[in-house]
Design an enzyme around this catalytic site. Structure first.
Site, mmCIF file in Angstrom:
data_model
loop_
_atom_site.group_PDB
_atom_site.id
_atom_site.type_symbol
_atom_site.label_atom_id
_atom_site.label_comp_id
_atom_site.label_asym_id
_atom_site.label_seq_id
_atom_site.Cartn_x
_atom_site.Cartn_y
_atom_site.Cartn_z
ATOM 1 N N ASP A 92 4.356 9.390 2.915
ATOM 2 C CA ASP A 92 4.965 10.288 1.948
ATOM 3 C C ASP A 92 4.747 11.743 2.361
ATOM 4 O O ASP A 92 5.696 12.528 2.473
ATOM 5 C CB ASP A 92 4.372 10.036 0.563
ATOM 6 C CG ASP A 92 5.007 10.907 -0.515
ATOM 7 O OD1 ASP A 92 6.222 11.151 -0.430
ATOM 8 O OD2 ASP A 92 4.290 11.322 -1.442
ATOM 9 N N GLY A 97 6.573 16.741 2.607
ATOM 10 C CA GLY A 97 5.512 16.958 1.645
ATOM 11 C C GLY A 97 5.226 15.754 0.762
ATOM 12 O O GLY A 97 5.973 14.769 0.740
ATOM 13 N N ASP A 99 5.620 14.137 -2.156
ATOM 14 C CA ASP A 99 6.530 14.237 -3.300
ATOM 15 C C ASP A 99 7.061 12.887 -3.762
ATOM 16 O O ASP A 99 8.022 12.826 -4.531
ATOM 17 C CB ASP A 99 7.700 15.158 -2.956
ATOM 18 C CG ASP A 99 8.517 14.670 -1.762
ATOM 19 O OD1 ASP A 99 8.209 13.590 -1.214
ATOM 20 O OD2 ASP A 99 9.473 15.369 -1.364
ATOM 21 N N ASN A 119 9.447 2.636 8.450
ATOM 22 C CA ASN A 119 9.103 2.080 7.144
ATOM 23 C C ASN A 119 9.680 0.695 6.883
ATOM 24 O O ASN A 119 9.111 -0.090 6.130
ATOM 25 C CB ASN A 119 9.594 3.021 6.035
ATOM 26 C CG ASN A 119 8.950 4.386 6.092
ATOM 27 O OD1 ASN A 119 7.864 4.557 6.638
ATOM 28 N ND2 ASN A 119 9.621 5.386 5.534
ATOM 29 N N HIS A 218 -7.135 4.118 10.561
ATOM 30 C CA HIS A 218 -6.867 2.879 11.290
ATOM 31 C C HIS A 218 -8.098 1.999 11.425
ATOM 32 O O HIS A 218 -8.071 1.017 12.142
ATOM 33 C CB HIS A 218 -6.280 3.193 12.671
ATOM 34 C CG HIS A 218 -4.853 3.615 12.623
ATOM 35 N ND1 HIS A 218 -4.161 4.081 13.722
ATOM 36 C CD2 HIS A 218 -3.966 3.655 11.590
ATOM 37 C CE1 HIS A 218 -2.932 4.383 13.384
ATOM 38 N NE2 HIS A 218 -2.788 4.138 12.092
ATOM 39 N N THR A 219 -9.154 2.346 10.729
ATOM 40 C CA THR A 219 -10.276 1.416 10.604
ATOM 41 C C THR A 219 -9.889 0.252 9.696
ATOM 42 O O THR A 219 -10.577 -0.767 9.649
ATOM 43 C CB THR A 219 -11.528 2.124 10.064
ATOM 44 O OG1 THR A 219 -12.648 1.238 10.157
ATOM 45 C CG2 THR A 219 -11.353 2.555 8.623
ATOM 46 N N ASP A 270 -9.068 -3.029 13.723
ATOM 47 C CA ASP A 270 -10.507 -3.027 13.995
ATOM 48 C C ASP A 270 -11.016 -4.454 13.820
ATOM 49 O O ASP A 270 -11.132 -4.953 12.697
ATOM 50 C CB ASP A 270 -11.217 -2.071 13.023
ATOM 51 C CG ASP A 270 -12.739 -2.152 13.090
ATOM 52 O OD1 ASP A 270 -13.258 -2.803 14.016
ATOM 53 O OD2 ASP A 270 -13.391 -1.569 12.216
ATOM 54 N N ASP A 278 -15.149 2.402 7.684
ATOM 55 C CA ASP A 278 -16.349 2.913 8.344
ATOM 56 C C ASP A 278 -15.957 3.614 9.643
ATOM 57 O O ASP A 278 -14.781 3.890 9.871
ATOM 58 C CB ASP A 278 -17.348 1.772 8.607
ATOM 59 C CG ASP A 278 -16.742 0.628 9.419
ATOM 60 O OD1 ASP A 278 -15.697 0.835 10.092
ATOM 61 O OD2 ASP A 278 -17.307 -0.487 9.397
#
Length: 349
Positions: A92, A97, A99, A119, A218-219, A270, A278
Site C-alpha cells: 500500500d 502513499g 492510502d 499483487n 522477510h523473516t 527463513d 527475529d
C-alpha cells in the site's frame, strides 16, 4: 546440512500458494487533535495530512484492541497471515502513499491494484481487513480509516509473531483512486540490485538503513520458485558461484524447483525460525542462505548494506529498534488529497 535443507524444502513443496513473498518474478516491500498533547508527523510524500499518535483515544478508544484481537485470531489460525498483513501495508505505502488503495476492488469506474503483476494471486489477508473494518464500523462509524487499519494490523502481526511493538501514528485517509500502473512499476523486484533498492527507497524518503531494516520483514513468509530462479543460475549454467553463496542451500532449492512445478512449489524465506519475527533473516544472509536474489544482494553487493546486515545479525535489539523507526517513517508516506474514510475498504463511498 544438505539433507536438512531437503527435508524442510520438500515439506513445503505441496503447500497452498498464499504468502508474504509469493511475488510475481517481475516484482518484489490534516491536523488531528484529540487533546493528547502529542505531536504529529508529516514525514514523506504528503498532501497536508499530519499524522498523530493519539487520534483515536477519544473518538474510537477501542480501535487498537479490536485490530489486535482480529490479527491475533487470524495468525493463530494461520501463522502465514502475519506475513500477509505486513506485506499488505508495504504494498500500500509504496504505491502513492499509505492510502489503502491496495484494498480497492475493480469496479466499472475504477481499476484497482489487486490485478497488478506484483499483487495478482499473491496478496492475501483482505478478508481479515474486512472483518476488522466491519467491527470498527459497528463501534465507531466512519471514524477509523482503512489505511490506518493496515498500519495497525502490520504492527500487530509483528507483535504476535514475537517481534517488537511500536506506537502507530494514525490519521491517514483512504484514497478514492488506485493505480495499477504504479503498482506494476513502483514495487521492488525479487531480482533488484542494491543500487536499485536504495534508489527506490530514497524516492520515498527512506534511507539505506531503513531499506535494510524493512527487508527484515522477510523473516516471515514464503516465496515461489519463480521468484528466486536467479539464485540457481550458477548451478544451472555451471558458472562459478557468486561470493557468499551456500552451494548446499542452492542445491536444495534446485531439487525442490526441479521436482515440483516451479509455479506451485514454495518454501519459507527463513527456514530456521519461519513463523518468528527475529533477526535470523540476517544470519541467513551472512551464511549465503538468503532466498530472494534481492535479499542475498544486501550481504554481497555493497559494503554499506553488508555492514548493516552484520550489525543486525549480531544484535537483534538494534534490528528491532531500526525496524520500528523505519515502519513509522514508511507509514508516514501519506496519500493524495482525493480521499475519505471508507465505510467498506473494498469500494469508495
Amino acid at each position: 546440512m544438505k539433507k536438512v535443507f531437503n527435508l524442510f524444502l520438500m515439506l513445503f513443496a505441496a503447500m497452498p500458494i498464499l504468502s508474504l513473498s509469493e511475488s510475481n518474478p517481475t516484482n518484489f516491500s490534516e491536523t488531528c487533535e484529540d487533546g493528547s498533547g502529542e505531536t504529529g508527523s508529516s514525514f514523506g510524500i504528503g498532501f497536508g495530512l499530519v499524522l498523530d499518535f493519539g487520534l483515536y483515544r477519544n473518538s474510537c478508544p477501542e480501535a487498537e484492541s479490536i485490530v489486535y484481537s482480529w490479527v491475533q485470531t487470524a495468525v493463530l489460525q494461520d501463522p502465514r497471515m502475519a506475513a500477509s498483513l505486513l506485506r499488505l501495508h508495504f504494498h500500500d505505502c509504496f504505491v502513492n502513499g499509505c492510502d489503502a488503495s491496495v484494498l480497492l476492488d475493480d469496479t466499472e469506474g475504477l481499476v484497482g491494484e489487486k490485478t497488478a503483476p506484483p499483487n495478482l494471486n499473491s496478496l492475501r489477508g483482505f478478508e481479515v481487513i474486512d472483518s476488522i473494518k466491519s467491527d470498527l464500523e459497528s463501534v465507531c462509524p466512519e471514524t477509523v480509516s482503512c489505511a490506518d487499519i493496515l498500519a495497525m494490523a502490520a504492527r500487530d502481526s509483528v507483535v504476535v509473531s514475537g517481534g517488537p511493538s511500536w506506537e502507530v501514528e494514525v490519521g491517514r485517509k483512504d484514497s478514492r483512486t488506485a493505480s495499477k500502473q504504479a503498482a506494476t512499476t513502483g514495487l521492488p523486484s525479487p531480482n533488484s540490485t542494491v543500487p536499485t533498492l536504495i534508489s527506490i527507497f530514497q524516492k520515498l524518503g527512506l534511507s539505506q538503513t531503513d531499506m535494510v531494516a524493512l527487508s527484515g520483514g522477510h523473516t516471515l513468509g514464503k516465496a515461489r520458485c519463480t521468484s528466486f530462479t536467479a539464485r540457481l543460475l550458477p548451478l544451472q549454467t555451471g558458472e562459478p558461484a557468486n561470493h557468499g553463496d551456500n552451494l548446499d542451500f542452492l542445491e536444495s532449492l534446485q531439487q525442490l524447483c526441479s521436482t515440483v512445478d516451479p509455479s506451485v512449489a514454495i518454501t519459507q524465506l527463513d527456514l530456521v525460525t519461519p513463523s518468528t519475527f527475529d533477526n535470523q533473516y540476517y544470519v541467513n544472509l551472512l551464511s549465503g542462505e538468503g532466498l530472494l536474489p534481492s535479499d542475498q544482494a544486501l550481504a554481497v553487493q555493497d559494503p554499506g548494506t553488508r555492514a548493516i546486515v552484520g550489525t543486525y545479525a549480531a544484535d537483534q535489539s538494534v534490528f528491532f529498534e531500526d525496524f520500528k523507526n523505519a515502519m513509522v517513517k514508511m507509514g508516514g508516506i501519506t496519500g493524495g488529497a482525493n480521499s475519505e474514510i471508507r465505510r467498506n475498504c473494498r469500494v469508495i463511498n
